[in-house]
Design an enzyme around this catalytic site. Structure first.
Site, mmCIF file in Angstrom:
data_model
loop_
_atom_site.group_PDB
_atom_site.id
_atom_site.type_symbol
_atom_site.label_atom_id
_atom_site.label_comp_id
_atom_site.label_asym_id
_atom_site.label_seq_id
_atom_site.Cartn_x
_atom_site.Cartn_y
_atom_site.Cartn_z
ATOM 1 N N HIS A 122 3.921 -0.449 -7.547
ATOM 2 C CA HIS A 122 5.106 0.420 -7.550
ATOM 3 C C HIS A 122 6.037 -0.075 -6.432
ATOM 4 C CE1 HIS A 122 7.308 4.212 -6.712
ATOM 5 N NE2 HIS A 122 6.918 4.635 -7.892
ATOM 6 N N ASP A 199 -3.088 2.196 -2.447
ATOM 7 C CA ASP A 199 -2.115 3.181 -2.920
ATOM 8 C C ASP A 199 -2.835 4.003 -3.992
ATOM 9 O OD1 ASP A 199 -0.281 4.541 -4.439
ATOM 10 O OD2 ASP A 199 1.094 2.854 -4.706
ATOM 11 N N GLN A 202 -1.891 7.248 -8.196
ATOM 12 C CA GLN A 202 -2.249 7.520 -9.596
ATOM 13 C C GLN A 202 -3.742 7.748 -9.788
ATOM 14 O OE1 GLN A 202 -0.282 8.185 -12.010
ATOM 15 N NE2 GLN A 202 1.626 7.609 -11.017
ATOM 16 N N LYS A 225 1.381 14.904 -7.490
ATOM 17 C CA LYS A 225 0.724 14.290 -8.646
ATOM 18 C C LYS A 225 -0.679 14.869 -8.842
ATOM 19 C CE LYS A 225 3.049 9.832 -8.028
ATOM 20 N NZ LYS A 225 4.058 9.754 -9.079
ATOM 21 N N CYS A 363 9.704 2.244 -11.625
ATOM 22 C CA CYS A 363 9.668 1.734 -10.241
ATOM 23 C C CYS A 363 8.696 0.571 -10.132
ATOM 24 C CB CYS A 363 9.301 2.827 -9.240
ATOM 25 S SG CYS A 363 10.437 4.194 -9.219
HETATM 26 N N1 PMP Z 1 2.595 4.427 -5.990
HETATM 27 C C1 PMP Z 1 2.351 4.696 -7.265
HETATM 28 C C2 PMP Z 1 1.314 3.887 -7.990
HETATM 29 C C3 PMP Z 1 3.048 5.711 -7.916
HETATM 30 O O1 PMP Z 1 2.809 5.975 -9.199
HETATM 31 C C4 PMP Z 1 4.007 6.464 -7.193
HETATM 32 C C5 PMP Z 1 4.788 7.585 -7.859
HETATM 33 N N2 PMP Z 1 5.426 7.231 -9.047
HETATM 34 C C6 PMP Z 1 4.221 6.147 -5.850
HETATM 35 C C7 PMP Z 1 3.502 5.130 -5.280
HETATM 36 C C8 PMP Z 1 5.222 6.880 -5.023
HETATM 37 O O2 PMP Z 1 4.831 8.214 -4.844
HETATM 38 P P1 PMP Z 1 5.827 9.261 -4.173
HETATM 39 O O3 PMP Z 1 7.121 9.154 -4.904
HETATM 40 O O4 PMP Z 1 5.145 10.578 -4.382
HETATM 41 O O5 PMP Z 1 5.948 8.898 -2.733
#
Ligand code: PMP
Length: 405
Positions: A122, A199, A202, A225, A363
Site C-alpha cells: 500500500h 503492515d 489487512q 478495519k 493506494c
Molecule cells: N496498509 C494496508 C495494507 C492497507 O490496506 C491500508 C488501508 N487501506 C493501510 C496500510 C493504511 O491504513 P490507514 O489508512 O488506516 O492508515
C-alpha cells in the site's frame, strides 16, 4: 458450531439501510469495516460520563478517562501477545505507525543502507520510505510477485544483503488478498541483520496475530478495519528498538522535563505519543477487540473464507471475468475486472444496485503497474456478510456484465 451471522448483523444497524431503494450489500470491508452497537454505545458513554483529558488531571474524570485509555493498551497487548504495554503505541492509524518507524528508526540509517519492500505494498508502506530515501540517501529494493499474486521468496532472499537494514512488508495484500509468509520473512530478515516491520492493516481482523511468535520488530494496524472507531491505530515495537529511537513528534505528553537549555523525554510508550490522543476512540476500541474475540478470529476467518470461495467460484462463470490474486490460502478479498470494462463504471453500476465495492488503484499503484491495469474492483468480506448477500452481488454482476461489454 454454527456461525450466527443473523445475530451478529443485529449489532450493526447500518446494515439495515438501503441504497437506491435496494438493501445495502456492504463489500468495502477492506477499506473500513462497520462498527457494532457495543463500540458506539461505549463512545456515547464516555462522552456523556467520563470525558476529560488523559494523563493530566488529578480530578476524577481525568483519572477515569486515563484508566480507560490505559486499559485498552493492556487489551491490545494481550490481543497481539506483546510482552509489555510499553511496546504498544497509539497512533492515528497504520499510516502514521509506518511513518513513525520510517522517520524515527529511519533517522538511524546512513546513505547506501537498504530497505526492502514488496511490489504489493500500500502507498502507506512505500511513500514514507521514499521520503527517507530523499532525506538520508537509503536505497529501496522491491520484491516482485509471482503470477498467482504470491511473493517471490527467491527474489526476496536474493535481495537481502550486508546493507539491508529494514524489511517492511504487508501481512496481507489489500488488493490480492495474498497472505505473506511473515514468520519466514522475519526469520530471513533477521538472519541478514535487518529489523522487520509488518503492515498488519489487512490481517488483524482476520487472523490471530502473536507478535512474539512472529518475532516481528514492528507491527502496525488500524482500528477502523477491525470494527473499531476511526482515527486510531497501533504501532507495536520491540522495546529495545523503541528505546534506541528518537521521538517522532514533539509536544505535550511525550516529555519528562522541558527547558530552553535541555529537554528530556518521557518513558515508553509516551515518548511516541505527543499531544492529546483520541482518548475516546482508544477507550472504545477496547469493545471492538472484545467483540472480535467473543466471536473468535478463526471462526470469523472461516466464515469469510466460505463467502469468498462461494462468490469467486460463481464469478468465474461470468464471461470475461478476470480475477487478480489467486495465491493459495488468500484472505477474503476478490479483486476483479469484467473484460476491459472500466473499474469505475462497474463500481457505479453496482452501487445503483445497492452493492458497495471499492474501485480504483487501492493506494497500490506500483502493484497496478505490475498487473498491467489502471485499477480493479474489489469486494472484501467481513463477519456480518451472508451468502444471500453474495447471491445479490453475483446477480448484480450478471446483470451489468452484458451492459459493460
Ligand atoms: N496498509 C494496508 C495494507 C492497507 O490496506 C491500508 C488501508 N487501506 C493501510 C496500510 C493504511 O491504513 P490507514 O489508512 O488506516 O492508515
Amino acid at each position: 458450531m454454527i456461525f450466527e451471522v443473523d445475530k451478529y448483523r443485529r449489532d450493526f444497524p447500518i446494515l439495515e439501510r438501503s441504497v437506491y431503494g435496494k438493501p445495502l450489500v456492504y463489500l468495502d470491508n477492506a477499506a473500513s469495516t462497520q462498527t457494532p452497537r457495543q463500540v458506539v454505545r461505549e463512545i456515547e458513554k464516555i462522552y456523556y460520563t467520563h470525558k476529560a483529558n488523559v494523563h493530566r488531571g488529578v480530578h476524577t474524570l481525568s483519572q477515569e478517562a486515563t484508566a480507560m485509555q490505559e486499559a485498552t493498551r493492556e487489551r491490545v497487548r494481550r490481543f497481539i501477545n506483546a510482552s509489555s504495554t510499553e511496546e504498544i503505541i497509539f497512533t492515528r492509524g497504520t499510516t502514521e505507525a509506518i511513518n513513525l518507524v520510517a522517520s524515527s528508526y529511519g533517522s538511524l540509517l546512513s546513505e547506501g543502507d537498504e530497505v526492502v519492500l514488496t511490489v504489493m505494498e500500500h502507498h502507506a508502506n512505500i511513500v514514507p520510505w521514499q521520503l527517507l530515501e530523499k532525506r538520508v540517501g537509503i536505497r529501496l529494493r522491491v520484491v516482485p510477485i509471482l503470477a498467482d499474486g504470491s511473493l517471490d521468496m527467491e527474489a526476496y532472499r536474493s535481495m537481502l544483503g550486508e546493507r539491508t537494514r529494514i524489511v517492511s512488508v504487508c501481512h496481507v495484500s489489500n488488493v490480492l488478498g495474498t497472505v505473506n509468509p511473515v514468520a519466514e520473512i522475519v526469520r530471513l530478515g533477521h538472519e541478514a541483520g535487518a529489523v522487520v516491520m509488518i503492515d498488519g492493516a489487512q490481517a488483524i481482523a482476520h487472523t490471530p496475530v502473536d507478535v512474539q511468535a512472529l518475532d516481528a520488530d514492528f507491527y502496525a494496524f488500524s482500528a477502523h478495519k477491525m470494527y473499531g472507531p476511526t482515527g486510531i491505530g497501533v504501532l507495536y515495537g520491540r522495546r529495545r528498538l523503541l528505546e534506541l529511537m528518537p521521538p517522532y513528534q514533539g509536544g505535550g505528553e511525550m516529555i519528562s522535563h522541558v527547558s530552553f537549555d535541555h529537554t528530556t523525554f518521557a518513558d515508553l510508550p509516551f515518548k511516541f505519543e505527543a499531544g492529546t490522543p483520541d482518548y475516546v476512540g482508544i477507550a472504545a476500541f477496547h469493545r471492538a477487540i472484545d467483540y472480535i474475540e467473543s466471536i473468535g478470529q478463526e471462526r470469523i476467518a472461516a466464515h469469510e473464507d466460505d463467502l469468498m470461495q462461494y462468490t469467486q467460484d460463481q464469478m468465474l462463470t461470468i464471461p470475461g471475468m478476470r480475477i487478480f490474486g489467486t495465491a493459495p490460502g488468500k484472505s477474503a478479498i476478490i479483486s476483479f475486472l469484467i473484460g476491459n470494462a472500466h473499474h469505475y463504471d462497474t463500481g457505479m453500476l453496482l452501487d445503483k444496485l445497492g452493492v458497495a465495492v471499492r474501485t480504483g488503484h487501492h493506494c497500490a499503484q506500483p502493484l497496478m503497474h505490475a498487473l498491467g491495469v489502471e485499477g480493479t474492483v474489489r469486494a472484501a468480506f467481513a463477519l456480518y456478510n451472508t451468502r444471500s448477500e453474495c447471491d445479490s452481488f453475483i446477480a448484480a454482476l450478471r446483470r451489468i456484465a452484458p451492459m459493460l461489454s
